[in-house]
Design a protein around this motif. Sequence first.
Motif, PDB file in Angstrom:
ATOM      1  N   GLU A 138       2.270   1.439  16.994  1.00  0.00           N
ATOM      2  CA  GLU A 138       2.009   1.294  15.457  1.00  0.00           C
ATOM      3  C   GLU A 138       0.809   1.965  15.351  1.00  0.00           C
ATOM      4  O   GLU A 138      -0.287   1.179  14.642  1.00  0.00           O
ATOM      5  N   GLU A 139       0.354   3.025  15.781  1.00  0.00           N
ATOM      6  CA  GLU A 139      -1.053   3.617  15.434  1.00  0.00           C
ATOM      7  C   GLU A 139      -0.930   5.019  15.595  1.00  0.00           C
ATOM      8  O   GLU A 139      -0.008   5.698  16.142  1.00  0.00           O
ATOM      9  N   ALA A 140      -1.921   5.719  14.775  1.00  0.00           N
ATOM     10  CA  ALA A 140      -2.007   7.216  14.610  1.00  0.00           C
ATOM     11  C   ALA A 140      -2.221   7.767  16.117  1.00  0.00           C
ATOM     12  O   ALA A 140      -2.979   7.397  16.892  1.00  0.00           O
ATOM     13  N   ASN A 141      -1.486   8.859  16.126  1.00  0.00           N
ATOM     14  CA  ASN A 141      -1.687   9.801  17.370  1.00  0.00           C
ATOM     15  C   ASN A 141      -1.322  11.252  16.987  1.00  0.00           C
ATOM     16  O   ASN A 141      -0.248  11.665  17.344  1.00  0.00           O
ATOM     17  N   GLY A 142      -2.453  11.695  16.172  1.00  0.00           N
ATOM     18  CA  GLY A 142      -2.229  13.071  15.604  1.00  0.00           C
ATOM     19  C   GLY A 142      -1.665  14.155  16.531  1.00  0.00           C
ATOM     20  O   GLY A 142      -1.052  15.128  16.487  1.00  0.00           O
ATOM     21  N   ASP A 143      -2.312  14.117  17.907  1.00  0.00           N
ATOM     22  CA  ASP A 143      -2.273  15.107  18.925  1.00  0.00           C
ATOM     23  C   ASP A 143      -0.634  15.128  19.442  1.00  0.00           C
ATOM     24  O   ASP A 143      -0.168  16.251  19.488  1.00  0.00           O
ATOM     25  N   LEU A 144      -0.151  13.847  19.775  1.00  0.00           N
ATOM     26  CA  LEU A 144       1.278  13.695  20.076  1.00  0.00           C
ATOM     27  C   LEU A 144       2.420  14.137  19.070  1.00  0.00           C
ATOM     28  O   LEU A 144       3.062  14.983  19.468  1.00  0.00           O
ATOM     29  N   PHE A 145       2.001  13.813  17.594  1.00  0.00           N
ATOM     30  CA  PHE A 145       2.700  14.159  16.664  1.00  0.00           C
ATOM     31  C   PHE A 145       2.729  15.647  16.584  1.00  0.00           C
ATOM     32  O   PHE A 145       3.892  16.297  16.395  1.00  0.00           O
ATOM     33  N   MET A 151       1.016  -1.278   0.155  1.00  0.00           N
ATOM     34  CA  MET A 151       0.113   0.158   0.085  1.00  0.00           C
ATOM     35  C   MET A 151       1.014   1.334  -0.064  1.00  0.00           C
ATOM     36  O   MET A 151       1.768   1.589   0.975  1.00  0.00           O
ATOM     37  N   GLN A 152       0.550   2.158  -1.002  1.00  0.00           N
ATOM     38  CA  GLN A 152       1.470   3.228  -0.986  1.00  0.00           C
ATOM     39  C   GLN A 152       0.709   4.290   0.050  1.00  0.00           C
ATOM     40  O   GLN A 152      -0.531   4.614  -0.079  1.00  0.00           O
ATOM     41  N   VAL A 153       1.505   5.100   0.609  1.00  0.00           N
ATOM     42  CA  VAL A 153       1.176   6.023   1.680  1.00  0.00           C
ATOM     43  C   VAL A 153       1.916   7.348   1.507  1.00  0.00           C
ATOM     44  O   VAL A 153       2.760   7.421   1.134  1.00  0.00           O
ATOM     45  N   SER A 154       1.083   8.279   1.985  1.00  0.00           N
ATOM     46  CA  SER A 154       1.799   9.688   1.991  1.00  0.00           C
ATOM     47  C   SER A 154       1.407  10.289   3.316  1.00  0.00           C
ATOM     48  O   SER A 154       0.229  10.369   3.978  1.00  0.00           O
ATOM     49  N   THR A 155       2.477  10.488   4.343  1.00  0.00           N
ATOM     50  CA  THR A 155       2.350  11.141   5.699  1.00  0.00           C
ATOM     51  C   THR A 155       3.083  11.860   6.045  1.00  0.00           C
ATOM     52  O   THR A 155       4.499  11.756   5.478  1.00  0.00           O
ATOM     53  N   ARG A 156       3.159  12.702   7.117  1.00  0.00           N
ATOM     54  CA  ARG A 156       4.307  13.348   7.791  1.00  0.00           C
ATOM     55  C   ARG A 156       4.920  12.541   8.575  1.00  0.00           C
ATOM     56  O   ARG A 156       4.451  11.613   9.379  1.00  0.00           O
ATOM     57  N   ALA A 157       6.146  12.842   9.160  1.00  0.00           N
ATOM     58  CA  ALA A 157       6.977  11.871   9.874  1.00  0.00           C
ATOM     59  C   ALA A 157       8.172  12.638  10.526  1.00  0.00           C
ATOM     60  O   ALA A 157       8.724  13.633  10.260  1.00  0.00           O
ATOM     61  N   LEU A 158       8.279  12.274  11.668  1.00  0.00           N
ATOM     62  CA  LEU A 158       9.412  12.734  12.553  1.00  0.00           C
ATOM     63  C   LEU A 158      10.550  11.393  12.643  1.00  0.00           C
ATOM     64  O   LEU A 158      10.093  10.581  12.919  1.00  0.00           O
ATOM     65  N   VAL A 159      11.830  11.898  12.429  1.00  0.00           N
ATOM     66  CA  VAL A 159      12.835  10.789  12.162  1.00  0.00           C
ATOM     67  C   VAL A 159      13.212  10.774  13.948  1.00  0.00           C
ATOM     68  O   VAL A 159      13.653  11.480  14.649  1.00  0.00           O
ATOM     69  N   PHE A 160      13.110   9.289  14.479  1.00  0.00           N
ATOM     70  CA  PHE A 160      13.625   9.029  15.669  1.00  0.00           C
ATOM     71  C   PHE A 160      14.922   8.736  15.643  1.00  0.00           C
ATOM     72  O   PHE A 160      15.930   9.079  16.359  1.00  0.00           O
ATOM     73  N   SER A 161      15.599   7.876  14.727  1.00  0.00           N
ATOM     74  CA  SER A 161      16.813   7.378  14.706  1.00  0.00           C
ATOM     75  C   SER A 161      17.134   6.677  13.176  1.00  0.00           C
ATOM     76  O   SER A 161      16.211   6.478  12.491  1.00  0.00           O
ATOM     77  N   SER A 162      18.673   6.847  12.999  1.00  0.00           N
ATOM     78  CA  SER A 162      18.832   6.138  11.666  1.00  0.00           C
ATOM     79  C   SER A 162      20.055   5.525  11.900  1.00  0.00           C
ATOM     80  O   SER A 162      21.053   5.986  12.592  1.00  0.00           O
ATOM     81  N   VAL A 163      20.335   4.379  11.631  1.00  0.00           N
ATOM     82  CA  VAL A 163      21.382   3.381  12.017  1.00  0.00           C
ATOM     83  C   VAL A 163      22.097   2.757  10.510  1.00  0.00           C
ATOM     84  O   VAL A 163      21.138   2.172   9.794  1.00  0.00           O
TER      85      VAL A 163
END
Length: 239
Positions: free
Chosen positions: A109-116, A1-13
């Motif tokens: 793994e669920e949406a939380n718009g207020d937290l975001f 499924m292709q999705v479009s969303t805002r995201a915050l990077v927590f980490s990259s390894v």
Amino acid sequence: MQVSTRALVFSSVKYAEADLIVSCFTEDYGLKSYLLRGIMKSKKGKLRASLFQPLTQLHLEAIHKDKGTLERIKEAKVLVPYTTLHTQVVKSSVVLFLAEMLKNSIQEEEANGDLFEYISVSLQWLDAHEAIANFHILFLLKLTAYLGIYPDTSGMEYPYFNLLEGNFEKEPLGDYSESGDAVDTLKRFFGINFDDLEGTKTTKKQRFEALNLLLSYYQLHLQGYKKPKSLLVLNQLFN
């Protein structure tokens, strides 16, 4: 499924020779992990490793299979360009610490718009202001409300803070009741906003003790909590 969303990077390894595994908190799908193949060597592709610095705010076009495996990012672009968070030493250290705390605290793994939205707006405030010595304390205290563990403030006039029960007490009850300067300092952060931080003066010792008290609270109330490795660097910078 292709999705479009805002995201915050927590980490990259780094993974293997040229891949990255990136953990992001997305606005619409909660916590997601992505495998970015060959990104460390790619110079012409749409994705660059520099996009995935801690707490960068991105817009993602991604492929989600939702099978518990690593997902794939097709496109990413910076949504909120920072001017200071990744270039000023103190602020970048705060960002590293908060990114580690957020990754430890948010597992769903669920949406939380207020937290975001809370995280997004808070980071923009941090980027634009210089009186930030107490920012991380207020940020973590406010974060507890979104995590469902905000302390009961109905007895704020009492001298003891019960870390296990999350309330204030007239007398110490049990092994987790704390009092003293750390509790008094933490009380000063209840009911204020980030704009009030400039008038909230604390000493190095008070900051250190209040933060440790708050981290102990997190440890008691969040399953799988790990002490952040970046805490030592943060304390050294503010001291």
